[in-house]
Scaffold this active site. Structure first.
Site, PDB file in Angstrom:
ATOM      1  N   THR A 177       0.932  -1.198   0.097  1.00 19.92           N
ATOM      2  CA  THR A 177       0.074   0.121  -0.088  1.00 19.92           C
ATOM      3  C   THR A 177       0.836   1.304  -0.068  1.00 19.92           C
ATOM      4  O   THR A 177       1.881   1.267   0.833  1.00 19.92           O
ATOM      5  CB  THR A 177      -0.984  -0.096   1.207  1.00 19.92           C
ATOM      6  OG1 THR A 177      -1.754   1.158   1.366  1.00 19.92           O
ATOM      7  CG2 THR A 177      -0.299   0.033   2.460  1.00 19.92           C
ATOM      8  N   GLU A 324      -4.829  -2.429   5.790  1.00 26.13           N
ATOM      9  CA  GLU A 324      -4.119  -2.933   6.822  1.00 26.13           C
ATOM     10  C   GLU A 324      -5.329  -3.729   7.665  1.00 26.13           C
ATOM     11  O   GLU A 324      -5.066  -4.413   8.783  1.00 26.13           O
ATOM     12  CB  GLU A 324      -3.802  -1.649   7.768  1.00 26.13           C
ATOM     13  CG  GLU A 324      -2.504  -1.274   7.173  1.00 26.13           C
ATOM     14  CD  GLU A 324      -2.735  -0.163   6.234  1.00 26.13           C
ATOM     15  OE1 GLU A 324      -1.869   0.799   5.939  1.00 26.13           O
ATOM     16  OE2 GLU A 324      -3.990   0.154   5.811  1.00 26.13           O
ATOM     17  N   LYS A 434      -7.278  10.364  -3.054  1.00 24.73           N
ATOM     18  CA  LYS A 434      -7.743   9.223  -3.452  1.00 24.73           C
ATOM     19  C   LYS A 434      -8.461   9.337  -4.911  1.00 24.73           C
ATOM     20  O   LYS A 434      -9.573  10.027  -4.778  1.00 24.73           O
ATOM     21  CB  LYS A 434      -8.699   8.223  -2.509  1.00 24.73           C
ATOM     22  CG  LYS A 434      -8.684   6.949  -2.702  1.00 24.73           C
ATOM     23  CD  LYS A 434      -9.163   6.316  -1.260  1.00 24.73           C
ATOM     24  CE  LYS A 434      -8.725   4.766  -1.374  1.00 24.73           C
ATOM     25  NZ  LYS A 434      -9.567   4.274  -0.204  1.00 24.73           N
ATOM     26  N   TRP A 439      -4.385   5.768  -4.646  1.00 24.51           N
ATOM     27  CA  TRP A 439      -4.019   7.079  -3.917  1.00 24.51           C
ATOM     28  C   TRP A 439      -2.798   7.968  -4.829  1.00 24.51           C
ATOM     29  O   TRP A 439      -1.946   7.395  -5.605  1.00 24.51           O
ATOM     30  CB  TRP A 439      -2.886   6.589  -2.695  1.00 24.51           C
ATOM     31  CG  TRP A 439      -3.668   5.993  -1.627  1.00 24.51           C
ATOM     32  CD1 TRP A 439      -3.568   4.783  -1.098  1.00 24.51           C
ATOM     33  CD2 TRP A 439      -4.900   6.643  -0.702  1.00 24.51           C
ATOM     34  NE1 TRP A 439      -4.568   4.513  -0.109  1.00 24.51           N
ATOM     35  CE2 TRP A 439      -5.112   5.566   0.144  1.00 24.51           C
ATOM     36  CE3 TRP A 439      -5.276   8.113  -0.624  1.00 24.51           C
ATOM     37  CZ2 TRP A 439      -6.172   6.182   1.008  1.00 24.51           C
ATOM     38  CZ3 TRP A 439      -6.166   8.307   0.486  1.00 24.51           C
ATOM     39  CH2 TRP A 439      -6.676   7.252   0.995  1.00 24.51           C
TER      40      TRP A 439
END
Length: 537
Positions: A177, A324, A434, A439
């Site tokens: 990520t 996460e 976003k 991102w």
């Protein structure tokens, strides 16, 4: 007494017993039964053994959404190895970093992505074996040395592989990520975590009496890339339930609508941008979407988009989670009394983050870690505990400690919770933007634009956008004698081409301002800037 570890292989017991003939379909090209797919998983693992792969080895995958990817979801972890899903939307530089950082030793590569890997091949000394996924076409000429083609690789092996038990805390998956600064972070999950997420999220998805639910007669098609947080974990859920599954490959509006219509797809999940694209295409081609259920995540579900979907007979509702968190934390499912007419408060609830799924302890805290009231007004950071949350970032102790400050995982999102348990996200601590569920780092974009002649000061914020959800807005203080907007656009394009920033940075809009609001300590006040420029379209 013999233990029964929570391993991903256990998810196959029920569908093989009850739905062995159920179909798993790839585009308009291939139809397999659950039994055949499981046999291919056995062949996959036999092939890994033939190649000498060991438990705990990392095997990377670059593919479109396919039956092959579903096989990887199970086969690699069931062998005892770790599946690393490569985010194909990262820059080549970032892809090289993630492959090296994960210590991947093998790469399963769709032919469409050969040019990317060719461009970074010299930077991937750890990849010892390449398997190409030709997808029914001839393997193109390439500098890469392939060890085999995926279908031939499987066909050379027999089924009946013996899947042994091992520690349920064995790492099953890893993916990366991106954040505000630096290279992507590795997020990893164990078998135990993924099985528990499957059970809890599956229970939540199937619990409602009527709408905003999946059930055993549904027909599933993912519309979230399978490299992205296990496609939200839903392929594991629908496999356990024995649903008919349809995998669309590379996304194209015509093919998606064809599969929805011809295979009678009833449940999916996607980001708002893709939902809007499908609704628009369906209206243009007079495709009836009534009966289709869609979980919308990745970014906020706009009420206008939800209203449009509902008017077309689509049962859409929001979900919330992070890379996460495996990822599902909440689902926006309505009480049965609110099902008939979705307007006003009901529509707002349908588009909010939703309510916590089973086993999730979700709280709102202030800066002193004090719990905030669930009164619909008290705001704070969203923190969470659940038995499947990642325990940290791979080889990044400092970031892992910050993630789990005071024994709660910190989402860095700001929200409020109403007395009925519905979570509303109102802001985020992060300054990343976003765009279509991906991102873009405001800091990286700022650093790029400071190199443009005539730019004296720059701040990049995310502003609402009807098509993309958000897009970057660059606020510039400039010397008009030197600055040209075309030069700024060209600088962003060059950095995108060189792999320094995300391609979504090309959507940046530019606005010249006389001042950039700062805090009392001289930092750029992005919260104030977002409020000031939110109407910029």
């Amino acid at each position: 007494m013999t233990s029964y570890p929570l391993l991903l292989k256990q998810l196959w017991h029920t569908p093989l017993a009850n739905a062995a003939d159920q179909e798993i379909i790839y585009r308009d090209r291939l139809r397999l039964s659950y039994y055949q797919v499981y046999t291919r998983i056995e062949q996959f693992c036999a092939a890994l053994a033939t190649y000498g792969l060991q438990q705990n080895d990392v095997i990377a995958v670059m593919d479109h959404d396919s039956h092959r990817y579903l096989e990887c979801y199970f086969a690699i972890p069931m062998y005892g190895a770790t599946m690393m899903t490569v985010n194909t939307k990262l820059t080549p530089t970032q892809i090289a970093y993630t492959l090296n950082h994960s210590r991947a030793s093998m790469l399963l590569l769709h032919a469409d992505f050969i040019p990317i890997i060719e461009s970074i091949h010299a930077e991937l000394p750890g990849i010892q074996k390449y398997i190409v996924m030709a997808d029914g076409t001839a393997v193109p000429q390439t500098i890469l040395q392939f060890d085999d083609e995926y279908e031939c690789w499987l066909a050379n092996q027999k089924g009946g592989f013996n899947f042994s038990d091992f520690d349920e805390n064995t790492r099953a998956t890893i993916f990366y990520t991106t954040g505000t600064t630096g290279m992507p972070k590795g997020v990893y999950y164990t078998h135990r975590q993924l099985v528990l997420h499957t059970l809890a999220a599956g229970m939540a998805l199937t619990a409602p009496a009527a709408r905003q639910r999946f059930h055993s007669e549904d027909i599933y098609m993912p519309l979230t890339p399978m490299f992205h947080v296990h496609a939200w974990g839903i392929p594991y859920i629908v496999t356990l339930l024995g649903l008919k599954q349809v995998y669309p490959g590379r996304y194209a509006p015509d093919m998606l609508l064809q599969l929805i219509r011809e295979e009678q797809v009833t449940c999916s999940h996607c980001v708002p941008t893709l939902l809007k694209m499908i609704l628009t295409a369906a209206r243009a081609s007079a495709v009836d979407l009534r009966g289709w259920k869609v979980v919308v995540g990745g970014s906020a579900l706009p009420q206008a988009l939800a209203r449009q979907a509902l008017e077309m007979g689509v049962d859409c509702f929001a979900g919330y989670g992070l890379s996460e968190t495996a990822p599902i934390l909440t689902l926006a499912q309505l009480n049965t009394t609110a099902q008939d007419s979705v307007t006003g408060d009901s529509l707002a609830r349908l588009c909010c983050a939703g309510r916590a799924i089973p086993l999730v302890d979700l709280q709102i805290i202030d800066q002193a870690m004090q719990l905030q009231a669930h009164d619909g007004q008290s705001s704070g950071e969203i923190v969470v505990r659940a038995p499947w949350l990642t325990q940290g970032y791979l080889d990044d102790t400092e970031a892992s400690v910050a993630l789990w400050h005071h024994d709660y995982l910190h989402t860095q999102d700001i929200g409020i919770m109403d007395p009925n348990g519905y979570l509303y996200i109102t802001d985020r601590l992060k300054d990343v933007i976003k765009v279509a569920g991906e991102w873009v780092s405001s800091l990286e974009l700022e650093n790029t634009l400071t190199q443009v002649a005539g730019v004296n000061e720059v701040a990049v914020i995310g502003v609402p956008d009807k098509r993309w959800g958000e897009r970057p807005l660059a606020l510039l203080i400039v010397d008009n004698r030197l600055f040209k907007e075309s030069a700024a656009q060209e600088q962003v394009r060059l950095f995108v081409e060189h792999g320094s920033i995300s391609k979504h940075a090309l959507l940046t809009r530019f606005k010249q301002v006389e001042k950039i609001t700062k805090t009392s300590v001289g930092k750029i006040d992005k919260k104030a800037l977002r409020a000031e420029h939110a109407a910029t379209q």
